[in-house]
Write an enzyme that holds these catalytic residues in place. Sequence first.
Site, PDB file in Angstrom:
ATOM      1  N   GLU A   1      -3.219  18.003 -11.507  1.00 57.98           N
ATOM      2  CA  GLU A   1      -3.542  18.405 -12.880  1.00 57.98           C
ATOM      3  C   GLU A   1      -5.006  18.765 -13.082  1.00 57.98           C
ATOM      4  OE1 GLU A   1      -1.338  16.310 -15.913  1.00 57.98           O
ATOM      5  OE2 GLU A   1      -2.903  16.707 -17.361  1.00 57.98           O
TER       6      GLU A   1
ATOM      7  N   ARG B   1       0.822  -1.237   0.000  1.00 55.08           N
ATOM      8  CA  ARG B   1       0.000   0.000   0.000  1.00 55.08           C
ATOM      9  C   ARG B   1       0.842   1.268   0.000  1.00 55.08           C
ATOM     10  NH1 ARG B   1      -3.214  -2.931   3.679  1.00 55.08           N
ATOM     11  NH2 ARG B   1      -4.951  -3.884   2.570  1.00 55.08           N
TER      12      ARG B   1
ATOM     13  N   ASN C   1       1.451  20.157 -20.786  1.00 57.60           N
ATOM     14  CA  ASN C   1       1.057  19.372 -21.950  1.00 57.60           C
ATOM     15  C   ASN C   1       1.185  20.156 -23.254  1.00 57.60           C
ATOM     16  OD1 ASN C   1       0.431  17.107 -20.398  1.00 57.60           O
ATOM     17  ND2 ASN C   1      -1.592  17.939 -19.903  1.00 57.60           N
TER      18      ASN C   1
ATOM     19  N   HIS D   1       1.525  18.378 -26.506  1.00 59.12           N
ATOM     20  CA  HIS D   1       1.280  16.965 -26.253  1.00 59.12           C
ATOM     21  C   HIS D   1      -0.020  16.431 -26.842  1.00 59.12           C
ATOM     22  CE1 HIS D   1       4.763  17.307 -23.695  1.00 59.12           C
ATOM     23  NE2 HIS D   1       4.686  16.052 -23.326  1.00 59.12           N
TER      24      HIS D   1
ATOM     25  N   LYS E   1       3.827  11.608 -10.973  1.00 60.84           N
ATOM     26  CA  LYS E   1       2.917  10.828 -11.820  1.00 60.84           C
ATOM     27  C   LYS E   1       3.611   9.514 -12.127  1.00 60.84           C
ATOM     28  CE  LYS E   1       0.499  14.109 -14.777  1.00 60.84           C
ATOM     29  NZ  LYS E   1       0.300  14.329 -16.227  1.00 60.84           N
TER      30      LYS E   1
ATOM     31  N   GLU F   1      11.636  18.818 -24.366  1.00 62.37           N
ATOM     32  CA  GLU F   1      10.920  19.149 -23.125  1.00 62.37           C
ATOM     33  C   GLU F   1      11.572  20.353 -22.434  1.00 62.37           C
ATOM     34  OE1 GLU F   1       8.078  17.586 -22.392  1.00 62.37           O
ATOM     35  OE2 GLU F   1       8.197  15.532 -23.158  1.00 62.37           O
TER      36      GLU F   1
ATOM     37  N   HIS G   1       9.162  10.175 -28.118  1.00 61.79           N
ATOM     38  CA  HIS G   1       8.201  11.063 -27.467  1.00 61.79           C
ATOM     39  C   HIS G   1       8.585  12.543 -27.637  1.00 61.79           C
ATOM     40  CE1 HIS G   1       5.399  12.660 -24.524  1.00 61.79           C
ATOM     41  NE2 HIS G   1       6.417  13.258 -23.927  1.00 61.79           N
TER      42      HIS G   1
ATOM     43  N   ARG H   1      -1.210  22.659 -14.152  1.00 61.34           N
ATOM     44  CA  ARG H   1      -0.298  21.586 -14.549  1.00 61.34           C
ATOM     45  C   ARG H   1      -0.522  21.168 -15.995  1.00 61.34           C
ATOM     46  NH1 ARG H   1       1.810  16.424 -10.861  1.00 61.34           N
ATOM     47  NH2 ARG H   1       3.171  15.577 -12.474  1.00 61.34           N
TER      48      ARG H   1
ATOM     49  N   LYS I   1       8.925  23.129 -13.122  1.00 58.16           N
ATOM     50  CA  LYS I   1       7.987  22.024 -12.908  1.00 58.16           C
ATOM     51  C   LYS I   1       7.567  21.979 -11.443  1.00 58.16           C
ATOM     52  CE  LYS I   1       6.436  17.479 -13.883  1.00 58.16           C
ATOM     53  NZ  LYS I   1       6.518  16.277 -14.690  1.00 58.16           N
TER      54      LYS I   1
ATOM     55  N   HIS J   1       0.865  13.442 -28.925  1.00 57.68           N
ATOM     56  CA  HIS J   1       0.432  12.076 -28.615  1.00 57.68           C
ATOM     57  C   HIS J   1      -0.259  11.435 -29.806  1.00 57.68           C
ATOM     58  CE1 HIS J   1       0.548  12.627 -23.977  1.00 57.68           C
ATOM     59  NE2 HIS J   1       1.671  12.150 -24.447  1.00 57.68           N
TER      60      HIS J   1
HETATM   61  N1  LIG Z   1       5.588  10.632 -15.164  1.00 55.65           N
HETATM   62  C1  LIG Z   1       5.673  11.706 -15.911  1.00 55.65           C
HETATM   63  O1  LIG Z   1       5.369  12.823 -15.474  1.00 55.65           O
HETATM   64  C2  LIG Z   1       6.176  11.574 -17.308  1.00 55.65           C
HETATM   65  C3  LIG Z   1       6.476  12.712 -18.050  1.00 55.65           C
HETATM   66  C4  LIG Z   1       6.989  12.554 -19.329  1.00 55.65           C
HETATM   67  C5  LIG Z   1       7.206  11.282 -19.838  1.00 55.65           C
HETATM   68  N2  LIG Z   1       6.907  10.178 -19.089  1.00 55.65           N
HETATM   69  C6  LIG Z   1       7.155   8.831 -19.599  1.00 55.65           C
HETATM   70  O2  LIG Z   1       8.543   8.689 -19.805  1.00 55.65           O
HETATM   71  C7  LIG Z   1       8.765   7.667 -20.779  1.00 55.65           C
HETATM   72  C8  LIG Z   1       9.862   8.112 -21.720  1.00 55.65           C
HETATM   73  O3  LIG Z   1      11.035   8.320 -20.980  1.00 55.65           O
HETATM   74  P1  LIG Z   1      12.480   8.323 -21.669  1.00 55.65           P
HETATM   75  O4  LIG Z   1      12.440   9.150 -22.874  1.00 55.65           O
HETATM   76  O5  LIG Z   1      13.433   8.643 -20.601  1.00 55.65           O
HETATM   77  O6  LIG Z   1      12.599   6.823 -22.209  1.00 55.65           O
HETATM   78  P2  LIG Z   1      13.317   5.500 -21.654  1.00 55.65           P
HETATM   79  O7  LIG Z   1      13.192   5.374 -20.200  1.00 55.65           O
HETATM   80  O8  LIG Z   1      12.808   4.401 -22.485  1.00 55.65           O
HETATM   81  O9  LIG Z   1      14.841   5.756 -22.030  1.00 55.65           O
HETATM   82  C9  LIG Z   1      15.205   5.868 -23.377  1.00 55.65           C
HETATM   83  C10 LIG Z   1      16.315   4.879 -23.756  1.00 55.65           C
HETATM   84  O10 LIG Z   1      17.549   5.325 -23.203  1.00 55.65           O
HETATM   85  C11 LIG Z   1      18.160   4.291 -22.450  1.00 55.65           C
HETATM   86  N3  LIG Z   1      18.910   4.971 -21.389  1.00 55.65           N
HETATM   87  C12 LIG Z   1      18.423   5.560 -20.272  1.00 55.65           C
HETATM   88  N4  LIG Z   1      19.396   6.218 -19.634  1.00 55.65           N
HETATM   89  C13 LIG Z   1      20.529   6.031 -20.342  1.00 55.65           C
HETATM   90  C14 LIG Z   1      21.855   6.488 -20.194  1.00 55.65           C
HETATM   91  N5  LIG Z   1      22.213   7.309 -19.202  1.00 55.65           N
HETATM   92  N6  LIG Z   1      22.757   6.104 -21.113  1.00 55.65           N
HETATM   93  C15 LIG Z   1      22.388   5.302 -22.160  1.00 55.65           C
HETATM   94  N7  LIG Z   1      21.161   4.864 -22.358  1.00 55.65           N
HETATM   95  C16 LIG Z   1      20.225   5.235 -21.454  1.00 55.65           C
HETATM   96  C17 LIG Z   1      17.036   3.402 -22.021  1.00 55.65           C
HETATM   97  O11 LIG Z   1      17.485   2.097 -21.748  1.00 55.65           O
HETATM   98  C18 LIG Z   1      16.115   3.465 -23.235  1.00 55.65           C
HETATM   99  O12 LIG Z   1      16.550   2.569 -24.210  1.00 55.65           O
HETATM  100  C19 LIG Z   1       7.428   7.429 -21.454  1.00 55.65           C
HETATM  101  O13 LIG Z   1       6.925   6.172 -21.035  1.00 55.65           O
HETATM  102  C20 LIG Z   1       6.545   8.556 -20.938  1.00 55.65           C
HETATM  103  O14 LIG Z   1       5.195   8.183 -20.837  1.00 55.65           O
HETATM  104  C21 LIG Z   1       6.395  10.322 -17.843  1.00 55.65           C
HETATM  105 ZN   LIG Z   2       6.360  14.918 -22.637  1.00 58.93          ZN
END
Ligand SMILES: NC(=O)c1ccc[n+]([C@@H]2O[C@H](COP(=O)([O-])OP(=O)(O)OC[C@H]3O[C@@H](n4cnc5c(N)ncnc54)[C@H](O)[C@@H]3O)[C@@H](O)[C@H]2O)c1
Ligand SMILES: [Zn+2]
Length: 376
Positions: free
Chosen positions: A244, A129, A252, A255, A151, A193, A273, A248, A234, A259
């Site tokens: 949100e 939990r 987006n 986005h 999030k 971003e 992304h 917040r 942020k 998306h």
């Molecule tokens: N929670 C939130 O507020 C929020 C906001 C924006 C995006 N997201 C989510 O984030 C995700 C995308 O995140 P991302 O772009 O970081 O993708 P990711 O976590 O898939 O990382 C991208 C790639 O880089 C690699 N990688 C990570 N760190 C590395 C490093 N230091 N050196 C070499 N390789 C590395 C990973 O293995 C992966 O292959 C999506 O699922 C999206 O929905 C969440």
């Molecule tokens: Zn984003």
Amino acid sequence: MTAFLRTDPATVRVALDARSYDVVIGRGLIASLGARLAALRPGAKAAIVTDENVARLHLEAVEAALAGSAIAAGRVIVSPGEGAKSFPVFERVCEQVIAARIERGDLVIALGGGVIGDLAGFVAAVVRRGLDYVQVPTTLLAQVDSSVGGKTAINSAHGKNLIGAFHQPGLVVADTAALDTLPAREFRAGYAEVVKYGLLGDAAFFSWLEANWREIFKGGPAREHAIAVCCRAKAAIVARDERENGDRQLLNLGHTFGHALEAATGFSERLLHGEAVAAGMALAFEFSARRGLLPSAEAARAIRHLAEVGLPAGPQEIAGELPSLDRLTDLMAQDKKIKRGTPTFILARGIGSAFVDSSVDAGDVRAFLGEKLAKQ
Ligand SMILES: NC(=O)c1ccc[n+]([C@@H]2O[C@H](COP(=O)([O-])OP(=O)(O)OC[C@H]3O[C@@H](n4cnc5c(N)ncnc54)[C@H](O)[C@@H]3O)[C@@H](O)[C@H]2O)c1
Ligand SMILES: [Zn+2]
């Protein structure tokens, strides 16, 4: 380089009453992780959740840092990629965290990009939990966006991030040196971003980015400065609107269009992304100009910067065949930011002056997108 750039760690406080926490940003911070966790939760055990890529490059350093402060730590390693935000992987990580006897008072450590942060954060939200967790983001996107704000989510067959929870971390440690191993394309996508924060609320920061983006990509103190500015922005937005309901939504920007483009390309390597967000922000600025909200020269300036760093500054720059107008408008209509059938758009009255508009006529958007797709 300007005088305010710093090389010692910057700390940004996310002020959420009892759930407040620090985001620490600096080069080489992973070495201090053990001492920081020992201070945060004395005597706690930890489970490090990471993916294979990050494990290969950074797990040893993290484990050494924890061992240096006598913190017992187990590891849970998943396959890299968006596929890890799924029920089967979520179940496995939950079971492994429980098997590692991580209990209330112990810590889950999310070591990786946004995928790992979202997955491990959601695991921490529900196991027993609710367990405390710490974000150690290793992508630029995760350092400026996903690791801050609480999030967490995995994906449903019906869409991205549909199963999740708000669960704030107890600490975020952003080691900017971890980004040195990130593939250039991933870094650039994350930079979209960074630009977003300038475009949505900080015109001076946007001008600074225009002048200094090369330094950010190279990894000097400008990188830490940019990440700290984004985290501060942020943190301020999240403190005003944790769940949100209002402000917040500004995060987006780009986005809603983005998306739809991501979904249309199957959330694949074809379009990351951040790349989709860049194209989406270009569309949002152009659409705003079209509505007479800002001069078209101002929209052109926003788009020019995205193009200059090599991001797609519109759907016409996405490789391969794009979906039909019908499919794109359908996908936008499924966006989870929809309230009672009306999609919310983030539009702009200028660079640094974005606002939430829930009264955009779907027909106007469709006509605008139709023109953009026809121009390819
Ligand atoms: N929670 C939130 O507020 C929020 C906001 C924006 C995006 N997201 C989510 O984030 C995700 C995308 O995140 P991302 O772009 O970081 O993708 P990711 O976590 O898939 O990382 C991208 C790639 O880089 C690699 N990688 C990570 N760190 C590395 C490093 N230091 N050196 C070499 N390789 C590395 C990973 O293995 C992966 O292959 C999506 O699922 C999206 O929905 C969440
Ligand atoms: Zn984003």
